[in-house]
Motif scaffolding. Structure first.
Motif, short mmCIF file in Angstrom:
data_model
loop_
_atom_site.label_atom_id
_atom_site.label_comp_id
_atom_site.label_asym_id
_atom_site.label_seq_id
_atom_site.Cartn_x
_atom_site.Cartn_y
_atom_site.Cartn_z
N GLY A 1 -26.91 32.35 76.38
CA GLY A 1 -28.18 32.58 75.69
C GLY A 1 -27.98 32.76 74.19
O GLY A 1 -28.74 32.21 73.38
N THR A 2 -26.96 33.49 73.81
CA THR A 2 -26.67 33.69 72.39
C THR A 2 -26.26 32.38 71.73
O THR A 2 -26.72 32.06 70.63
CB THR A 2 -25.56 34.74 72.21
N LYS A 3 -25.42 31.62 72.40
CA LYS A 3 -25.00 30.32 71.86
C LYS A 3 -26.20 29.41 71.66
O LYS A 3 -26.33 28.73 70.64
CB LYS A 3 -23.99 29.64 72.79
N SER A 4 -27.10 29.40 72.64
CA SER A 4 -28.30 28.57 72.55
C SER A 4 -29.18 29.01 71.39
O SER A 4 -29.68 28.18 70.62
CB SER A 4 -29.07 28.65 73.86
N TRP A 5 -29.36 30.31 71.23
CA TRP A 5 -30.18 30.82 70.14
C TRP A 5 -29.60 30.44 68.78
O TRP A 5 -30.31 30.00 67.89
CB TRP A 5 -30.31 32.35 70.26
N VAL A 6 -28.27 30.60 68.64
CA VAL A 6 -27.62 30.27 67.37
C VAL A 6 -27.74 28.78 67.09
O VAL A 6 -27.96 28.37 65.95
CB VAL A 6 -26.14 30.73 67.38
N THR A 7 -27.61 27.95 68.12
CA THR A 7 -27.75 26.50 67.94
C THR A 7 -29.14 26.15 67.42
O THR A 7 -29.28 25.32 66.52
CB THR A 7 -27.48 25.76 69.27
N LYS A 8 -30.15 26.81 67.93
CA LYS A 8 -31.53 26.53 67.53
C LYS A 8 -31.91 27.18 66.20
O LYS A 8 -32.69 26.64 65.44
CB LYS A 8 -32.50 27.02 68.60
N ASN A 9 -31.37 28.36 65.92
CA ASN A 9 -31.84 29.17 64.80
C ASN A 9 -30.81 29.42 63.69
O ASN A 9 -31.13 30.14 62.75
CB ASN A 9 -32.31 30.53 65.31
N GLU A 10 -29.63 28.91 63.81
CA GLU A 10 -28.50 29.19 62.91
C GLU A 10 -27.97 30.59 63.17
O GLU A 10 -28.64 31.44 63.73
CB GLU A 10 -28.90 29.07 61.43
N ALA A 11 -26.78 30.82 62.68
CA ALA A 11 -26.16 32.13 62.85
C ALA A 11 -26.92 33.15 62.01
O ALA A 11 -27.34 32.85 60.89
CB ALA A 11 -24.70 32.08 62.42
N PRO A 12 -27.11 34.35 62.54
CA PRO A 12 -27.79 35.37 61.75
C PRO A 12 -27.03 35.64 60.45
O PRO A 12 -25.80 35.61 60.42
CB PRO A 12 -27.74 36.61 62.65
N LEU A 13 -27.74 35.85 59.39
CA LEU A 13 -27.18 36.17 58.07
C LEU A 13 -26.34 35.03 57.48
O LEU A 13 -25.55 35.23 56.57
CB LEU A 13 -26.36 37.46 58.12
N ARG A 14 -26.51 33.82 57.99
CA ARG A 14 -25.73 32.68 57.51
C ARG A 14 -25.87 32.48 56.01
O ARG A 14 -24.92 32.16 55.32
CB ARG A 14 -26.16 31.41 58.24
N ARG A 15 -27.06 32.71 55.52
CA ARG A 15 -27.30 32.47 54.09
C ARG A 15 -26.51 33.42 53.20
O ARG A 15 -26.36 33.19 52.02
CB ARG A 15 -28.79 32.57 53.78
N HIS A 16 -25.99 34.50 53.75
CA HIS A 16 -25.22 35.46 52.96
C HIS A 16 -23.72 35.18 52.96
O HIS A 16 -22.97 35.88 52.28
CB HIS A 16 -25.46 36.89 53.51
N ARG A 17 -23.30 34.17 53.71
CA ARG A 17 -21.87 33.85 53.77
C ARG A 17 -21.40 33.28 52.43
O ARG A 17 -22.12 32.57 51.76
CB ARG A 17 -21.59 32.80 54.85
N LYS A 18 -20.17 33.57 52.09
CA LYS A 18 -19.57 33.07 50.85
C LYS A 18 -18.65 31.89 51.11
O LYS A 18 -18.03 31.37 50.21
CB LYS A 18 -18.77 34.19 50.18
N PHE A 19 -18.52 31.46 52.38
CA PHE A 19 -17.62 30.35 52.73
C PHE A 19 -18.37 29.23 53.38
O PHE A 19 -19.47 29.28 53.76
CB PHE A 19 -16.49 30.82 53.65
#
Length: 83
Positions: free
Chosen positions: A65-83
């Motif tokens: 379920g988590t993998k599916s959610w991330v696939t649909k919605n991107e990883a949480p806080l992705r925009r804050h990553r520096k890499f």
């Protein structure tokens, strides 16, 4: 300074009968291998692997379920990553 783990008494041992290939036992003795500690280490490793597998199976629905959610919605806080 000694670590806390080294100050603990070793766990109690239980005598157990095992059936092992006599050639392996003889060779281990020749090489000075402690059979009890070797079997204990192998058993501990096998138990950890079995528990990890059991945990993955028990939590498969949540992980999927988590993998599916991330696939649909991107990883949480992705925009804050520096890499």
């Amino acid at each position: 300074m000694m670590s806390e783990a080294s100050n603990r008494a070793p766990p109690p041992r239980r005598r157990t009968n095992l059936s092992l290939d006599p050639r392996l036992v003889d060779e281990a003795k020749e090489l000075g291998i402690n059979l009890s500690r070797t079997v204990e280490h192998a058993l501990s490793t096998a138990i950890a692997a079995a528990r990890a597998k059991q945990w993955r199976e028990e939590n498969k629905a949540a992980i999927d379920g988590t993998k599916s959610w991330v696939t649909k919605n991107e990883a949480p806080l992705r925009r804050h990553r520096k890499f």
